[in-house]
Write a protein that holds these residues in place. Structure first.
Motif, mmCIF file in Angstrom:
data_model
loop_
_atom_site.group_PDB
_atom_site.id
_atom_site.type_symbol
_atom_site.label_atom_id
_atom_site.label_comp_id
_atom_site.label_asym_id
_atom_site.label_seq_id
_atom_site.Cartn_x
_atom_site.Cartn_y
_atom_site.Cartn_z
ATOM 1 N N VAL A 151 0.865 -1.184 0.000
ATOM 2 C CA VAL A 151 0.000 0.000 0.000
ATOM 3 C C VAL A 151 0.900 1.232 0.000
ATOM 4 N N GLU A 152 0.643 2.151 -0.935
ATOM 5 C CA GLU A 152 1.441 3.371 -1.036
ATOM 6 C C GLU A 152 1.369 4.177 0.251
ATOM 7 N N GLU A 153 2.452 4.874 0.583
ATOM 8 C CA GLU A 153 2.489 5.688 1.797
ATOM 9 C C GLU A 153 1.424 6.775 1.777
ATOM 10 N N GLU A 154 1.212 7.406 0.619
ATOM 11 C CA GLU A 154 0.225 8.492 0.547
ATOM 12 C C GLU A 154 -1.199 7.974 0.702
ATOM 13 N N VAL A 155 -1.414 6.692 0.441
ATOM 14 C CA VAL A 155 -2.727 6.075 0.609
ATOM 15 C C VAL A 155 -2.874 5.502 2.016
ATOM 16 N N ALA A 156 -1.774 5.021 2.577
ATOM 17 C CA ALA A 156 -1.824 4.333 3.873
ATOM 18 C C ALA A 156 -2.366 5.225 4.984
ATOM 19 N N GLY A 157 -1.963 6.477 5.033
ATOM 20 C CA GLY A 157 -2.420 7.388 6.089
ATOM 21 C C GLY A 157 -3.932 7.543 6.120
ATOM 22 N N PRO A 158 -4.540 7.954 4.997
ATOM 23 C CA PRO A 158 -5.996 8.084 4.982
ATOM 24 C C PRO A 158 -6.724 6.752 5.224
ATOM 25 N N VAL A 159 -6.172 5.666 4.720
ATOM 26 C CA VAL A 159 -6.800 4.357 4.930
ATOM 27 C C VAL A 159 -6.761 3.994 6.411
ATOM 28 N N LEU A 160 -5.621 4.195 7.049
ATOM 29 C CA LEU A 160 -5.520 3.903 8.480
ATOM 30 C C LEU A 160 -6.485 4.763 9.289
ATOM 31 N N ASN A 161 -6.644 6.024 8.903
ATOM 32 C CA ASN A 161 -7.609 6.893 9.594
ATOM 33 C C ASN A 161 -9.018 6.336 9.476
ATOM 34 N N ARG A 162 -9.385 5.913 8.278
ATOM 35 C CA ARG A 162 -10.719 5.337 8.065
ATOM 36 C C ARG A 162 -10.904 4.064 8.885
ATOM 37 N N LEU A 163 -9.868 3.226 8.904
ATOM 38 C CA LEU A 163 -9.963 1.965 9.648
ATOM 39 C C LEU A 163 -10.042 2.205 11.154
ATOM 40 N N ARG A 164 -9.307 3.189 11.633
ATOM 41 C CA ARG A 164 -9.387 3.515 13.070
ATOM 42 C C ARG A 164 -10.776 4.047 13.423
ATOM 43 N N ARG A 165 -11.326 4.866 12.537
ATOM 44 C CA ARG A 165 -12.680 5.379 12.754
ATOM 45 C C ARG A 165 -13.681 4.224 12.761
ATOM 46 N N ALA A 166 -13.523 3.304 11.825
ATOM 47 C CA ALA A 166 -14.415 2.134 11.772
ATOM 48 C C ALA A 166 -14.256 1.281 13.021
ATOM 49 N N GLN A 167 -13.033 1.152 13.508
ATOM 50 C CA GLN A 167 -12.780 0.380 14.723
ATOM 51 C C GLN A 167 -13.526 1.011 15.911
ATOM 52 N N GLY A 168 -13.480 2.325 15.995
ATOM 53 C CA GLY A 168 -14.198 3.021 17.056
ATOM 54 C C GLY A 168 -15.703 2.865 16.918
ATOM 55 N N GLN A 169 -16.183 2.956 15.683
ATOM 56 C CA GLN A 169 -17.613 2.771 15.442
ATOM 57 C C GLN A 169 -18.047 1.353 15.809
ATOM 58 N N LEU A 170 -17.229 0.369 15.460
ATOM 59 C CA LEU A 170 -17.558 -1.011 15.777
ATOM 60 C C LEU A 170 -17.596 -1.230 17.291
ATOM 61 N N ALA A 171 -16.653 -0.638 18.002
ATOM 62 C CA ALA A 171 -16.678 -0.722 19.463
ATOM 63 C C ALA A 171 -17.968 -0.101 19.995
ATOM 64 N N GLY A 172 -18.397 0.996 19.356
ATOM 65 C CA GLY A 172 -19.654 1.624 19.746
ATOM 66 C C GLY A 172 -20.850 0.717 19.500
ATOM 67 N N VAL A 173 -20.838 0.002 18.386
ATOM 68 C CA VAL A 173 -21.933 -0.928 18.072
ATOM 69 C C VAL A 173 -21.984 -2.039 19.122
ATOM 70 N N ILE A 174 -20.837 -2.572 19.472
ATOM 71 C CA ILE A 174 -20.781 -3.630 20.490
ATOM 72 C C ILE A 174 -21.343 -3.108 21.814
ATOM 73 N N ALA A 175 -20.936 -1.897 22.194
ATOM 74 C CA ALA A 175 -21.425 -1.306 23.443
ATOM 75 C C ALA A 175 -22.938 -1.078 23.382
ATOM 76 N N MET A 176 -23.433 -0.679 22.210
ATOM 77 C CA MET A 176 -24.870 -0.460 22.048
ATOM 78 C C MET A 176 -25.651 -1.761 22.249
ATOM 79 N N ILE A 177 -25.142 -2.831 21.668
ATOM 80 C CA ILE A 177 -25.812 -4.129 21.801
ATOM 81 C C ILE A 177 -25.776 -4.584 23.259
ATOM 82 N N GLU A 178 -24.609 -4.445 23.880
ATOM 83 C CA GLU A 178 -24.489 -4.836 25.287
ATOM 84 C C GLU A 178 -25.411 -4.017 26.184
ATOM 85 N N ALA A 179 -25.649 -2.763 25.829
ATOM 86 C CA ALA A 179 -26.510 -1.885 26.625
ATOM 87 C C ALA A 179 -27.986 -2.079 26.291
#
Length: 90
Positions: free
Chosen positions: A3-31
């Motif tokens: 993966v190109e360096e110029e692409v890796a940064g934005p992709v990692l940002n998107r994946l980290r955001r998705a990771q946070g959203q997924l954690a939120g979904v898990i917490a929502m289900i648990e709640a």
């Protein structure tokens, strides 16, 4: 292909955001949150992952095309190969 360096940064940002959203979904289900809210957030996670995948594929296509332009011996990606990459994400 890497993966190109110029692409890796934005992709990692998107994946980290998705990771946070997924954690939120898990917490929502648990709640015991409402199904509508859970599905809405789950759809947001799915879109974030799709966007990350498309960004990687687009960067890879750019790399392949640049390599083909630099080296006449390397054939460019065929239409079928490009289509297959996009369908993997569909």
């Amino acid at each position: 292909m890497k993966v190109e360096e110029e692409v890796a940064g934005p992709v990692l940002n998107r994946l980290r955001r998705a990771q946070g959203q997924l954690a939120g979904v898990i917490a929502m289900i648990e709640a015991g949150r409402d199904c509508k809210d859970v599905v809405t957030q789950l759809a947001a996670v799915s879109r974030a992952l799709d966007r990350a995948g498309f960004k990687i594929v687009a960067g890879g296509m750019r790399q392949c095309m640049a390599a083909a332009a630099d080296d006449d011996k390397a054939p460019p990606m065929t239409e079928e190969e490009l289509e297959r990459l996009f369908l993997i994400l569909a």
